[in-house]
Scaffold this active site. Structure first.
Site, short mmCIF file in Angstrom:
data_model
loop_
_atom_site.label_atom_id
_atom_site.label_comp_id
_atom_site.label_asym_id
_atom_site.label_seq_id
_atom_site.Cartn_x
_atom_site.Cartn_y
_atom_site.Cartn_z
N SER A 1 -3.50 0.96 0.26
CA SER A 1 -3.56 0.09 1.45
C SER A 1 -3.31 0.88 2.73
O SER A 1 -2.55 1.86 2.72
CB SER A 1 -2.50 -1.01 1.34
OG SER A 1 -2.46 -1.78 2.53
N TYR B 1 6.09 -3.32 0.10
CA TYR B 1 4.68 -3.27 -0.30
C TYR B 1 4.09 -1.89 0.00
O TYR B 1 3.49 -1.25 -0.87
CB TYR B 1 3.91 -4.36 0.44
CG TYR B 1 2.41 -4.33 0.23
CD1 TYR B 1 1.85 -4.64 -1.01
CD2 TYR B 1 1.55 -3.99 1.28
CE1 TYR B 1 0.47 -4.61 -1.20
CE2 TYR B 1 0.19 -3.97 1.09
CZ TYR B 1 -0.35 -4.28 -0.14
OH TYR B 1 -1.72 -4.24 -0.33
#
Ligand SMILES: NC(=O)c1ccc[n+]([C@@H]2O[C@H](COP(=O)([O-])OP(=O)(O)OC[C@H]3O[C@@H](n4cnc5c(N)ncnc54)[C@H](OP(=O)(O)O)[C@@H]3O)[C@@H](O)[C@H]2O)c1
Length: 257
Positions: free
Chosen positions: A154, A167
């Site tokens: 990501s 995350y």
């Protein structure tokens, strides 16, 4: 692009046709888009996720379009499920050429909320899920003398922002493991990491923290790109000749900070 004859053992020729590609989190969003695009280009896809109805539906759609697909319920937090996914690829199609580790959850929130269960869940799915995939596919790739890991990480790991620290930590752990794997892999295996920015999927629906969910949904509404954009990046990495390793791809909306 040259075509690969339908012979197990051959991946010297560039292209996607004939390659056996297993994809985790294939039931929706980015994983589904990767499966559809690669199958359309002639890959035999092996689909894994937890919801079997979605996998069955996707496999039927692929077969209706003339593609080849197999599926098995796969929870990436269970190592034995990854063994099942890799095993199905070999059973049905004789080999595994590419493992796309795409399953992931973004249970984002401020650290002050101490949502420790969510932190652990992200570590289990986003990091340990990828490690289990490596544990099951690496011996197979070694035995075959070829193989390709594609790990979906990501942009959250490239530009660290509030709410996303755990995350981003799991995604950057995968980035780090991927680089170590690439260096250990030698000249026969390939390792690619793809970092999507905001992509229009169900990703935000699972965010339990209402403030964080609203913030992500608002940004997605404004700028998110379709999952097919990420699928094209994966296809680019997969279609390269065996000696060409595309290491790192970032695909984000032009409008993303
Ligand atoms: N959308 C974005 O903006 C964005 C941005 C950057 C990175 N990413 C990354 O892209 C990947 C795909 O996300 P997405 O946007 O497509 O999200 P999504 O629409 O929520 O899809 C996630 C997929 O993962 C599966 N999944 C979740 N937990 C799983 C588990 N324990 N085992 C196996 N499969 C599991 C889900 O299916 P089941 O529920 O049926 O298992 C679903 O098919 C993730 O790794 C995510 O971190 C997304």
């Amino acid at each position: 692009m040259s075509e690969i004859p339908d012979i197990p053992g051959i991946i010297e020729i560039a292209g996607i046709k004939g390659k056996v590609v297993a994809i985790t989190g294939a039931g929706g969003g980015i994983g589904e888009a990767i499966a559809l695009l690669l199958a359309e280009r002639g890959a035999k896809v092996v689909l894994g996720a937890r919801r079997p109805d979605r996998l069955e539906d996707l496999a039927l759609r692929i077969e209706k379009n003339g593609g080849e697909a197999a599926w098995v319920r796969t929870d990436v937090t269970r190592r034995e499920d990854l063994a099942g996914l890799v095993g199905l690829a070999r059973e049905r199609f004789g080999r595994l050429d590419v493992l796309v580790s795409n399953a992931g959850v973004g249970l984002i929130s401020p650290l002050d909320e101490l949502r420790v269960d969510d932190w652990e869940r992200m570590i289990d799915v986003n990091l340990k899920g990828v490690l289990y995939g490596i544990a099951e596919a690496l011996p197979v790739f070694r035995e075959q003398g070829s193989g390709h890991f594609v790990n979906i990480v990501s942009t959250a790991g490239l530009r660290i922002v509030p709410l996303m620290s755990v995350y981003a930590g799991t995604k950057n752990a995968v980035r780090t493991v991927s680089e170590g794997l690439r260096q250990e892999a030698g000249d026969s295996l390939r390792v690619t990491v793809v970092s999507p920015g905001f992509v229009s999927t169900d990703f935000a629906d699972g965010i339990p923290d209402p403030g964080a969910r609203t913030q992500i949904l608002d940004t997605m509404d404004r700028i998110a790109i379709p999952p097919q954009a990420v699928a094209r990046a994966v296809a680019f990495a997969v279609e390269q000749p065996a000696g060409v390793d595309v290491g790192d791809i970032v695909v984000r909306p032009t409008a993303q900070d």
